[in-house]
Design an enzyme around this catalytic site. Structure first.
Site, PDB file in Angstrom:
ATOM      1  N   HIS A 238      10.414  -1.554  -1.805  1.00 36.71           N
ATOM      2  CA  HIS A 238       9.989  -2.633  -0.902  1.00 36.71           C
ATOM      3  C   HIS A 238      10.907  -3.857  -0.861  1.00 36.71           C
ATOM      4  O   HIS A 238      10.525  -4.958  -1.229  1.00 36.71           O
ATOM      5  CB  HIS A 238       8.551  -3.069  -1.170  1.00 36.71           C
ATOM      6  CG  HIS A 238       8.168  -3.209  -2.633  1.00 36.71           C
ATOM      7  ND1 HIS A 238       8.933  -3.887  -3.535  1.00 36.71           N
ATOM      8  CD2 HIS A 238       7.094  -2.745  -3.299  1.00 36.71           C
ATOM      9  CE1 HIS A 238       8.335  -3.833  -4.711  1.00 36.71           C
ATOM     10  NE2 HIS A 238       7.224  -3.145  -4.607  1.00 36.71           N
ATOM     11  N   ASP A 336       3.980   0.987   1.141  1.00 35.84           N
ATOM     12  CA  ASP A 336       3.387   0.286  -0.009  1.00 35.84           C
ATOM     13  C   ASP A 336       1.893   0.068   0.253  1.00 35.84           C
ATOM     14  O   ASP A 336       1.352  -1.008   0.002  1.00 35.84           O
ATOM     15  CB  ASP A 336       4.107  -1.041  -0.298  1.00 35.84           C
ATOM     16  CG  ASP A 336       3.678  -1.644  -1.637  1.00 35.84           C
ATOM     17  OD1 ASP A 336       2.941  -0.980  -2.404  1.00 35.84           O
ATOM     18  OD2 ASP A 336       4.071  -2.798  -1.910  1.00 35.84           O
ATOM     19  N   GLY A 355      -1.096  -7.271  -1.914  1.00 36.03           N
ATOM     20  CA  GLY A 355      -1.025  -5.963  -1.266  1.00 36.03           C
ATOM     21  C   GLY A 355      -1.901  -5.815  -0.048  1.00 36.03           C
ATOM     22  O   GLY A 355      -2.929  -6.472   0.096  1.00 36.03           O
TER      23      GLY A 355
END
Ligand SMILES: [Zn+2]
Length: 462
Positions: A238, A336, A355
């Protein structure tokens, strides 16, 4: 005579198979769960089911190599059934799950548990990664050889980052010995401390603690040095910062075995999104806002669905990630996908977990920012979701070669749709993209010749 099982003829689509440098109108014949042939005027066994793919893209099943499925131990957020259902809806036939579960995936027994449960409850292929260090604590190496024998495809401490360079060097040496790539979540703890968003103008305006880009870049630099030193394949997860892309570009020129991935949130949003929609849309010069039409999606200031690790960065960083994807420096796209419960995210920004979910929106966002924006060809985009991740992880996936597993995704690249909470198959709803108008969508997901999700079947079910 009965028609063969798990067999299908996809007719009239544009077949894009980067692994074979194939991009042409063709039919795809699947027999007994394997690709039998790709071409025109194929001789087809009687009674075989047909799928009309006219006007659609037919490509190898998409692979997302960075997904949190939350099993074992965090099934309030997601489980193998819901996570793989979300993957199927997003067009993904294979996902690679991260080991930061409870307990962490750091023993052969836990790997076996996930693989067995995934085979029973998952509707797409699930590949497992193992931890670099025991309990992802960054102190003592996990049994890397045992993890490899149990079937992991890579090692990573994702969510965390091994801070001790000497320990990381040993991890790389073992990984090289066992022919496993090392996937690194690049975060220097002493620079990042307890930062919650990108350190810059907006963190100052909002009064939030900053997570500087250098906190990522310094570990990307370490990864390059260790890949050079040990010869291990290191993959930077990421990537969010312009400096990381520059380091990677330079290292790849020198032939260092290093690679990188990018997630749509980092090349769609910026840190201004944390301050609310209006400023973010104003900062967007690439037509995203225009495409949304007269009613721009809105979200409040300090929305925890804009909190992820690494954080959303500046418009300059976003541009650098897009450039890195366009010139091949970043060869892999992934989500992700990081589900969290409502009650965990519905707290002050400082206290929320990092997240967002991503499996169901990543294909559309990547198509919009890269293909529709004319930065990347469709074949290059599909390569970043198929042959490239398969190559990194040595998976016999990501191709439509005769004899390969018949994992196939059918895509309507021009379909315009709105991402709604009610349509999400994930157990968690922590996405900043609800209410967004998107362009491009998987319309069927086929795993080993079996259609595990399609818009058509869903209409029938409804
Ligand atoms: Zn991570």
């Amino acid at each position: 005579m009965l028609a063969p099982m798990n067999s299908l003829l996809l007719t009239g689509g544009r077949v894009v198979d980067p692994a074979n440098h194939f991009d042409s109108p063709a039919d795809v014949l699947i027999i007994d769960g394997k690709i039998f042939a790709v071409g025109k005027n194929l001789s087809v066994p009687k009674g075989i089911e047909q799928f009309d793919a006219k006007g659609k893209i037919v490509c190898p099943g998409l692979i997302d190599l960075h997904v949190h499925l939350r099993e074992p131990g965090q099934t309030a957020k997601e489980n193998l059934a819901t996570g793989t259902a979300a993957a199927a809806r997003g067009g993904f036939t294979s996902v690679v799950c991260m080991p930061n579960t409870l307990p962490a995936i750091d023993t052969a027994g836990t790997v076996a548990l996930i693989r067995e449960r995934a085979a029973r409850e998952g509707i797409v292929n699930v590949f497992v990664t193992g931890a670099i260090t025991k309990n992802i604590a960054g102190e003592e190496l996990a049994p890397i050889g045992g993890l490899k024998r149990a079937g992991v495809v890579a090692i990573t401490d994702d969510g965390h980052c091994v801070q001790n360079h000497e320990l990381m060097r040993h991890a790389c040496q073992y990984a090289k010995m066992f022919d496993l790539p090392v996937m690194d979540h690049c975060q220097d703890y002493s620079l990042v401390t307890d930062g919650v968003m990108h350190e810059g103008y907006w963190s100052t305006v909002l009064g939030l603690r900053g997570w500087p880009a250098a906190g990522e870049e310094v570990i990307v630099a370490r990864s390059i040095l260790l890949a050079e030193l040990t010869g291990a394949k290191i993959h930077c997860q990421h990537l969010s910062a312009a400096g990381s892309v520059a380091l990677l570009r330079d290292a790849k020129k020198r032939g260092v075995p290093i690679s990188g991935e990018a997630c749509p949130h980092h090349f769609v949003l910026t840190d201004a999104a944390v301050a609310g929609s209006e400023k973010f849309w104003n900062a967007d010069g690439k037509g995203l806002a225009k495409f949304q039409g007269s009613e721009l999606p809105e979200w409040p200031k300090y929305d925890t669905n804009c909190k992820m690790n690494p954080p959303l960065r500046s418009a300059k960083d976003r541009e650098a990630i897009l450039e890195g994807l366009a010139d091949g420096t970043i060869e892999i796209l992934c989500s992700d996908h990081a589900p969290h419960c409502d009650y965990e995210k519905e707290v002050e920004f400082d206290y929320a977990p990092f997240g967002i979910t991503g499996l169901e929106t990543e294909l559309a966002l990547a198509l919009m920012q890269l293909v529709h924006a004319k930065r990347l060809s469709l074949a290059d985009l599909i390569a970043k979701f198929t042959v490239n991740p398969a190559g990194l992880l040595n998976l016999s996936k990501g191709t439509l070669s005769a004899g390969a597993d018949a994992d196939v995704t059918v895509i309507d690249p021009d379909c315009e749709w709105v991402f709604r909470v009610a349509d999400s198959a994930s157990k968690s709803k922590n996405s900043p993209f609800f209410g967004w108008k998107l362009k491009g969508k998987a319309v069927a997901t086929i795993v080993a010749g079996k259609t595990v999700w399609s818009e058509k079947s869903e209409l029938v079910a409804a």
